[in-house]
Design a protein around this motif. Structure first.
Motif, PDB file in Angstrom:
ATOM      1  N   UNK A  79      -4.767  -5.021   4.356  1.00 11.85           N
ATOM      2  CA  UNK A  79      -4.996  -6.229   3.558  1.00 11.85           C
ATOM      3  C   UNK A  79      -6.131  -7.068   4.132  1.00 11.85           C
ATOM      4  N   UNK A  80      -6.866  -7.706   3.242  1.00 14.72           N
ATOM      5  CA  UNK A  80      -7.873  -8.675   3.676  1.00 14.72           C
ATOM      6  C   UNK A  80      -7.582 -10.068   3.122  1.00 14.72           C
ATOM      7  N   UNK A  81      -6.401 -10.232   2.469  1.00 14.86           N
ATOM      8  CA  UNK A  81      -5.955 -11.537   1.969  1.00 14.86           C
ATOM      9  C   UNK A  81      -4.525 -11.746   2.426  1.00 14.86           C
ATOM     10  N   UNK A  82      -4.280 -12.870   3.065  1.00 16.04           N
ATOM     11  CA  UNK A  82      -2.906 -13.238   3.437  1.00 16.04           C
ATOM     12  C   UNK A  82      -2.530 -14.450   2.599  1.00 16.04           C
ATOM     13  N   UNK A  83      -1.574 -14.252   1.705  1.00  9.97           N
ATOM     14  CA  UNK A  83      -1.166 -15.313   0.777  1.00  9.97           C
ATOM     15  C   UNK A  83       0.199 -15.843   1.180  1.00  9.97           C
ATOM     16  N   UNK A  84       0.253 -17.139   1.370  1.00  9.14           N
ATOM     17  CA  UNK A  84       1.539 -17.784   1.667  1.00  9.14           C
ATOM     18  C   UNK A  84       2.069 -18.443   0.402  1.00  9.14           C
ATOM     19  N   UNK A  85       3.214 -17.961  -0.106  1.00  9.03           N
ATOM     20  CA  UNK A  85       3.909 -18.588  -1.237  1.00  9.03           C
ATOM     21  C   UNK A  85       4.946 -19.539  -0.684  1.00  9.03           C
ATOM     22  N   UNK A  86       4.955 -20.759  -1.149  1.00  6.11           N
ATOM     23  CA  UNK A  86       5.965 -21.709  -0.676  1.00  6.11           C
ATOM     24  C   UNK A  86       6.449 -22.569  -1.839  1.00  6.11           C
ATOM     25  N   UNK A  87       7.712 -22.928  -1.764  1.00  7.39           N
ATOM     26  CA  UNK A  87       8.287 -23.812  -2.787  1.00  7.39           C
ATOM     27  C   UNK A  87       7.901 -25.246  -2.478  1.00  7.39           C
ATOM     28  N   UNK A  88       7.553 -25.940  -3.536  1.00  7.58           N
ATOM     29  CA  UNK A  88       7.157 -27.328  -3.373  1.00  7.58           C
ATOM     30  C   UNK A  88       8.346 -28.245  -3.588  1.00  7.58           C
ATOM     31  N   UNK A  89       8.373 -29.319  -2.820  1.00  8.60           N
ATOM     32  CA  UNK A  89       9.441 -30.317  -2.958  1.00  8.60           C
ATOM     33  C   UNK A  89       9.244 -31.122  -4.225  1.00  8.60           C
ATOM     34  N   UNK A  90      10.347 -31.537  -4.853  1.00 11.90           N
ATOM     35  CA  UNK A  90      10.234 -32.395  -6.023  1.00 11.90           C
ATOM     36  C   UNK A  90      10.100 -33.849  -5.637  1.00 11.90           C
ATOM     37  N   UNK A  91      10.695 -34.255  -4.503  1.00 14.02           N
ATOM     38  CA  UNK A  91      10.583 -35.640  -4.031  1.00 14.02           C
ATOM     39  C   UNK A  91      10.445 -35.622  -2.514  1.00 14.02           C
ATOM     40  N   UNK A 103      20.278 -23.896  -0.702  1.00 15.06           N
ATOM     41  CA  UNK A 103      20.468 -24.241  -2.109  1.00 15.06           C
ATOM     42  C   UNK A 103      19.600 -23.396  -3.030  1.00 15.06           C
ATOM     43  N   UNK A 104      18.344 -23.179  -2.657  1.00  8.92           N
ATOM     44  CA  UNK A 104      17.426 -22.517  -3.563  1.00  8.92           C
ATOM     45  C   UNK A 104      16.981 -21.150  -3.078  1.00  8.92           C
ATOM     46  N   UNK A 105      17.458 -20.689  -1.915  1.00  9.40           N
ATOM     47  CA  UNK A 105      17.055 -19.386  -1.416  1.00  9.40           C
ATOM     48  C   UNK A 105      15.816 -19.497  -0.563  1.00  9.40           C
ATOM     49  N   UNK A 106      15.178 -18.368  -0.335  1.00 11.31           N
ATOM     50  CA  UNK A 106      14.005 -18.317   0.525  1.00 11.31           C
ATOM     51  C   UNK A 106      12.911 -19.232  -0.010  1.00 11.31           C
ATOM     52  N   UNK A 107      12.361 -20.111   0.836  1.00  9.06           N
ATOM     53  CA  UNK A 107      11.409 -21.114   0.373  1.00  9.06           C
ATOM     54  C   UNK A 107       9.987 -20.852   0.836  1.00  9.06           C
ATOM     55  N   UNK A 108       9.756 -19.782   1.608  1.00 13.08           N
ATOM     56  CA  UNK A 108       8.429 -19.547   2.148  1.00 13.08           C
ATOM     57  C   UNK A 108       8.303 -18.042   2.414  1.00 13.08           C
ATOM     58  N   UNK A 109       7.253 -17.430   1.877  1.00  9.38           N
ATOM     59  CA  UNK A 109       7.076 -15.995   2.088  1.00  9.38           C
ATOM     60  C   UNK A 109       5.595 -15.692   2.216  1.00  9.38           C
TER      61      UNK A 109
END
Length: 499
Positions: A79-91, A103-109
């Motif tokens: 790979x030449x791209x490392x993408x971090x997916x993360x859940x954003x907070x509502x407040x 509550x919502x499961x895995x929040x960062x991958x």
């Protein structure tokens, strides 16, 4: 969502707590993500510079891409791209990280991708372009792009993004998009990433499969974000043109139930339920009025042809035409009765009563027809059927469900009373438990007469003497009507002035 910043290793990790207004120190771009309670239409809103458009000058057109066999999804070695997916907070007032993650499961991958592959997405093509991408890590002879992508804080948001990113490598849409729920989950992500092939695959699937009511609402919420070509077939399913109105649909169902359906009784019962449940009473009223006018016109024309035949030509041919006219009149009179019953049931028969009360030529044709005994062997039930229509409307007037004007009440009795008199003896006597429709109509006409001014009532009551029978005891309704009239007539003017 935010592009830029650092990424961790390949093991999914817990996201760091951030406030709702925090900003990453990216020099590339900032794209605002949605809150956890965002609607589907809010999930993939982008700034104007990345809004989906087939004519965008910066982003290349999407085309199907087959990744080389040596290139695999989430392969950290190549790979030449490392993408971090993360859940954003509502407040900014979320609970601690452990409670949030539970509550919502895995929040960062973290996902390992390949720039040549993900450029199928116009979004990534723009992010990885020289115009946007300024910071990267040199590893060996190549660059490593580190990207952050914020996703809504919902249970399946990371999974949905994962699936769409994997489709950039496989293009296996047919085996991935196998239900409406999957298509509706992936489509917002495909729109967000401007992954045209995936958008078309989701839309194509939604075009050809049925939807539940809730699924239809979700499809409608996505319509504004689809191009005109993509949404054309979907819109055709849920919207109508000016010439395809609900009224015309209902009108067609009424006509089909009366004339075309082989199982007419069940079809009529079904249409009656639709009429009862129809959302617009005024629309239902207009539809029933038109259907009533049409059926009445047909019956009138057939009886006019029968009672005033063209005697030129072959006698046998004329007789056959006459028999056919009577049979058609009988059939359409049944439809007319059904329409009248529906209109009375829905309290929409005001216009029908007015029209029925103004039928001098029609009632004259009926009298000529019933004075001739030829109809007896062809349509013996026609007199009873026609007068049953009159009885239904007259009863609605006397019950007060139709507030007919005095002139309408007067004309209803005046035009139809002669038909009743002619028909009275044309049907065998019924059993006591099944009173004759003629006797019922006599009683109803007498009640209507009692609502008219004295002079009008006097004129009509004199024509009702034919209601009397051999024994006075057999016509108490007529006796009561005359007693009422004479009681009112004997009231002194002085007594009337007291009121």
């Amino acid at each position: 969502m935010t592009i830029g910043g650092g990424a961790g290793n390949g093991v999914p990790k817990k996201r760091q707590r951030v406030g709702s207004n925090s900003q990453l120190s990216s020099t590339i771009a900032v794209i605002t993500g949605s809150s956890s309670d965002a609607s589907p239409t809010d999930v993939y809103r982008k700034p104007n510079c990345l809004r989906r458009s087939t004519s965008h000058s910066v982003l290349p057109q999407s085309s199907s891409y087959n990744a080389p066999s040596s290139v695999r999804f989430n392969d950290c070695a190549t790979a030449d791209v490392i993408l971090r997916l993360y859940r954003e907070r509502s407040t900014a007032f979320e609970s601690d990280d452990s409670e949030y993650t539970t509550a919502v499961g895995q929040s960062d991958v973290q996902i390992y991708l390949h720039s040549d592959v993900i450029r199928q997405s116009k979004y990534f093509a723009a992010v990885l372009s020289d115009r946007w991408q300024k910071d990267s890590d040199d590893v060996g002879s190549g660059k490593i792009y580190r990207l952050n992508l914020g996703v809504p804080a919902t249970a399946c948001s990371i999974n949905n993004h994962w699936e769409v990113l994997q489709l950039l490598y496989t293009n296996d849409f047919s085996n991935t998009i196998t239900s409406v729920s999957i298509a509706l989950s992936l489509l917002p992500v495909a729109l967000e990433l401007l992954f045209e092939d995936c958008v078309r695959a989701c839309v194509r699937f939604l075009e050809v499969v049925p939807w539940s009511e809730e699924e239809e609402k979700s499809v409608l919420s996505l319509m504004p974000f689809l191009g005109e070509e993509d949404s054309k077939e979907l819109l055709a399913r849920v919207s109508h043109s000016d010439n395809d109105t609900p009224e015309e649909m209902l009108q067609g169902l009424i006509l089909a139930a009366m004339h075309n359906h082989p199982n007419m009784a069940f079809a009529k019962a079904f249409v009656a339920k639709l009429l009862r449940d129809f959302s617009s009473r005024e629309s239902a009223r207009r539809v029933l009025d038109r259907a009533f006018e049409t059926s009445l016109k047909v019956v009138k024309e057939l009886l006019e042809e029968y009672s005033n035949p063209d005697l030129r030509g072959d006698h046998n041919e004329t007789e056959a035409i006459q028999r056919l006219n009577l049979h058609k009149a009988m059939t359409n009179a049944r439809h007319l009765l059904w329409l009248i019953e529906r209109m009375i049931e829905l309290r929409m028969a005001d216009k029908a009563v007015k029209d029925w009360s103004d039928q001098a030529s029609f009632t004259a044709d009926l009298q000529r027809t019933f004075r001739d005994d030829a109809w007896r062997n062809i349509v013996p039930g026609l007199p009873a059927l026609v007068l049953r229509c009159t009885l239904k409307l007259a009863n609605a007037v006397t019950s007060g469900s139709i507030l007919a004007a005095r002139q309408v009440r007067m004309k209803l009795v005046k035009d139809w009373l002669p038909v009743l008199i002619v028909c009275k003896d044309k049907i065998p006597a019924m059993l006591p438990s099944h009173p004759s429709p003629y006797r019922e109509l006599e009683e109803t006409f007498l009640r209507i007469i009692s609502t008219l001014p004295m002079l009008d009532a006097q004129e009509l009551l004199q024509q009702c003497l034919s209601f009397s029978t051999r024994n006075v005891e057999d016509c108490p309704h007529l006796v009561s009507a005359f007693k009422t009239w004479f009681r009112r007539a004997n009231r002194s003017p002085q007594a009337e002035n007291l009121y």
